[in-house]
Design an enzyme around this catalytic site. Structure first.
Site, PDB file in Angstrom:
ATOM      1  N   GLY A   1      37.604  10.517   1.666  1.00  0.00           N
ATOM      2  CA  GLY A   1      38.702  11.471   1.633  1.00  0.00           C
ATOM      3  C   GLY A   1      39.236  11.727   0.241  1.00  0.00           C
ATOM      4  O   GLY A   1      40.130  12.550   0.041  1.00  0.00           O
ATOM      5  N   TYR A   2      38.681  11.025  -0.720  1.00  0.00           N
ATOM      6  CA  TYR A   2      39.030  11.188  -2.137  1.00  0.00           C
ATOM      7  C   TYR A   2      37.736  11.165  -2.940  1.00  0.00           C
ATOM      8  O   TYR A   2      37.589  10.455  -3.919  1.00  0.00           O
ATOM      9  CB  TYR A   2      39.975  10.051  -2.552  1.00  0.00           C
ATOM     10  CG  TYR A   2      40.535  10.130  -3.957  1.00  0.00           C
ATOM     11  CD1 TYR A   2      41.075  11.307  -4.456  1.00  0.00           C
ATOM     12  CD2 TYR A   2      40.535   9.010  -4.773  1.00  0.00           C
ATOM     13  CE1 TYR A   2      41.587  11.364  -5.748  1.00  0.00           C
ATOM     14  CE2 TYR A   2      41.052   9.046  -6.057  1.00  0.00           C
ATOM     15  CZ  TYR A   2      41.578  10.236  -6.542  1.00  0.00           C
ATOM     16  OH  TYR A   2      42.091  10.282  -7.815  1.00  0.00           O
TER      17      TYR A   2
END
Length: 261
Positions: free
Chosen positions: A150-151
């Site tokens: 997610g990053y």
């Protein structure tokens, strides 16, 4: 502890706020002269004035620049060729998954956080090598150790900068230089607040629920790191007290990167 930095000079990028500002304040307290680099003139001027007032006679200069641009990276190195210490700190990668981050966003982020570090290091490393001394501190980020889909821009870029710091730091002592990295976890800055709010939006559909995120609830000691704690580590690593440390990356996250679940 006197770190022996009095009379030396450090260039700190991304110096106007957060970890960069805290690092500048710690170095100033050690008597280290400063060049403060960032994009915002007003915030840099205000910080410089504050540091000069707190430490009369300390040389504090500013350099307004956009370090995502190669020409401005080169100009920064040319303007301050004699600094003893470089602290690479400018840049912040956006959160998001592979499907959510387009090519332009990847490239724009890495022009600053990855290639900005590399190019400024290249410029000042050559000048330090000519003098046979110098220290480069790269403030990277623990997402390069604990991968997060997610990053993904940050995890991938940080992992690259970790490898860069280790590879260059292994060879640099042959030229009288040390290169080290710092991987902060979550640090109590505006940047961290933005990140956790975006994660909460993605997880719960509500950015105000960030305190419910597992990674926030599981924080060691029940808190994020303070920016000053990262700045103090940077100052120590830049000093002769750490004179046999090169080619390594120090994590400052309370042990969070090695927690599971």
């Amino acid at each position: 502890m006197d770190l022996g930095l009095r009379g030396k000079r450090a260039l700190v990028t991304g110096a106007s706020k957060g970890i960069g500002r805290a690092t500048a304040e710690v170095l100033a307290g050690e008597g280290c002269g400063l060049v403060l680099a960032a994009r915002g003139r007003e915030t840099l001027e205000a910080l410089a004035a504050s540091l000069r007032a707190a430490h009369p006679g300390l040389p504090v200069d500013i350099h307004v620049c956009d370090l995502s641009r190669t020409a401005e990276q080169d100009a920064l190195c040319a303007a301050w060729p004699d600094v003893d210490i470089l602290v690479n700190n400018a840049g912040a990668n956006p959160p998001g998954t592979l499907d959510a981050i387009d090519d332009a966003t990847w490239r724009a982020a890495w022009e600053l956080k990855v290639f900005g570090f590399i190019n400024v290091t290249r410029g000042l490393h050559a000048r330090m090598a000519a003098r046979g001394r110098g220290v480069i501190v790269n403030i990277i980020g623990a997402a390069g150790e604990r991968m997060n889909a997610g990053y993904i821009v940050g995890s991938t870029g940080n992992a690259a900068l970790m490898a860069f710091s280790r590879a260059l730091g292994a060879a640099a002592p042959d030229r009288g230089i040390r290169v080290v990295g710092i991987n902060p976890g979550l640090v109590a800055t505006d940047r961290a607040q933005m990140l956790v709010r975006r994660w909460a939006e993605a997880e719960f559909g509500d950015p105000e629920r960030w305190a419910e995120l597992p990674q926030v609830r599981a924080l060691p000691f029940g808190r994020m790191a303070e920016a000053r704690e990262v700045g103090e580590l940077a100052a120590f690593l830049a000093s002769d007290r750490a004179g046999y440390i090169s080619g390594t990356v120090v994590t400052i996250d309370g042990g969070a990167v090695n927690r599971h679940g």
